[in-house]
Design a protein around this motif. Structure first.
Motif, PDB file in Angstrom:
ATOM      1  N   ALA A  43       0.828  -1.173  -0.022  1.00  0.00           N
ATOM      2  CA  ALA A  43      -0.037   0.122  -0.062  1.00  0.00           C
ATOM      3  C   ALA A  43       0.833   1.147   0.097  1.00  0.00           C
ATOM      4  N   ILE A  62       2.182   1.706  -3.771  1.00  0.00           N
ATOM      5  CA  ILE A  62       1.240   2.170  -4.454  1.00  0.00           C
ATOM      6  C   ILE A  62       0.680   3.639  -4.241  1.00  0.00           C
ATOM      7  N   TYR A  63       0.462   3.946  -3.016  1.00  0.00           N
ATOM      8  CA  TYR A  63      -0.154   5.150  -2.670  1.00  0.00           C
ATOM      9  C   TYR A  63       0.693   6.194  -1.907  1.00  0.00           C
ATOM     10  N   TYR A  92      -9.031   1.169  -1.215  1.00  0.00           N
ATOM     11  CA  TYR A  92      -8.402   2.470  -1.352  1.00  0.00           C
ATOM     12  C   TYR A  92      -8.162   3.119  -2.492  1.00  0.00           C
ATOM     13  N   SER A  93      -7.971   2.141  -3.653  1.00  0.00           N
ATOM     14  CA  SER A  93      -7.519   2.841  -4.843  1.00  0.00           C
ATOM     15  C   SER A  93      -9.012   3.256  -5.523  1.00  0.00           C
ATOM     16  N   TYR A  94     -10.142   2.832  -5.243  1.00  0.00           N
ATOM     17  CA  TYR A  94     -11.349   3.389  -5.693  1.00  0.00           C
ATOM     18  C   TYR A  94     -12.064   4.343  -5.179  1.00  0.00           C
ATOM     19  N   GLN A 123     -10.336   6.127  -2.350  1.00  0.00           N
ATOM     20  CA  GLN A 123      -9.415   7.115  -1.673  1.00  0.00           C
ATOM     21  C   GLN A 123      -9.473   7.019  -0.141  1.00  0.00           C
ATOM     22  N   GLY A 131      -7.601  -2.246  -2.640  1.00  0.00           N
ATOM     23  CA  GLY A 131      -8.250  -2.081  -3.538  1.00  0.00           C
ATOM     24  C   GLY A 131      -9.252  -1.244  -3.378  1.00  0.00           C
ATOM     25  N   TYR A 181      -9.483  -3.744 -13.104  1.00  0.00           N
ATOM     26  CA  TYR A 181      -8.782  -4.500 -12.490  1.00  0.00           C
ATOM     27  C   TYR A 181      -8.510  -6.095 -12.828  1.00  0.00           C
TER      28      TYR A 181
END
Length: 182
Positions: A38, A41-42, A119-121, A123, A117, A149
């Motif tokens: 995580a 990625i973020y 969190y990616s969608y 935030q 996932g 995905y």
């Protein structure tokens, strides 16, 4: 009667606790990998330094709390076995705890992966909105996830992780049961 002596029982309990501790270190490492994924990625705006080390340490502490709750039923069963001292109880403790720990940690890993996932969608980490996904158009959401995905490869990765965790859990929690005294 298949009663095990008290000294053998205590020795076995220490071996069991050592194996359980080893497994928890493996699990904590795996949970830390999710945190590092995580972060990779973020965490583009995150500076490497003492804040990073402090936040990773805080995450490990939270993970250990979750793992402590995960271990509560096997430890309580171990205490019961120490009083009962029957060979059958020790065999059942090993079998049940292997499966329990494996499935519960699979559930934890699945929740961690879904949180990444999510969190990616959205935030944001899991929150009350996750229950709104059920009320939304589920078919449209699944199609969106399928397009955005690589679900097939995630599924293959999940199955590989499932069998790898099963291997580590069953191999680590193999403890020889002492022979009963007559």
């Amino acid at each position: 009667m298949n009663k095990i002596s008290q000294s053998q029982s205590l020795d076995w309990a220490l071996k069991y606790c050592r194996k359980l501790s080893n497994l928890l270190f493996i699990y904590a490492g795996i949970m830390s990998v999710f945190r590092l994924i995580a972060l990779a990625i973020y965490g583009s705006n995150f500076r490497i330094g003492t804040d990073l080390a402090r936040s990773l340490w805080m995450g490990v502490r939270f993970d250990v709390v979750v793992l402590a709750y995960l271990c509560t039923p096997p430890v309580l069963a171990l205490i019961f076995c120490l009083f009962w001292r029957q060979k059958f109880a020790y065999k059942q403790l090993i079998n049940v705890s292997k499966h329990y720990l494996h499935w519960m940690f699979i559930l934890i890993c699945l929740l961690l992966a879904i949180d990444v996932g999510y969190y990616s969608y959205f935030q944001d980490h899991f929150n009350i909105l996750v229950f709104g996904l059920i009320e939304d158009d589920t078919k449209a959401l699944l199609l969106t996830f399928w397009k955005n995905y690589p679900i097939f490869w995630y599924f293959i990765l999940f199955l590989s992780g499932f069998y790898l965790l099963r291997f580590f859990t069953h191999r680590t929690m193999s403890v020889e049961i002492p022979a009963p005294t007559h």
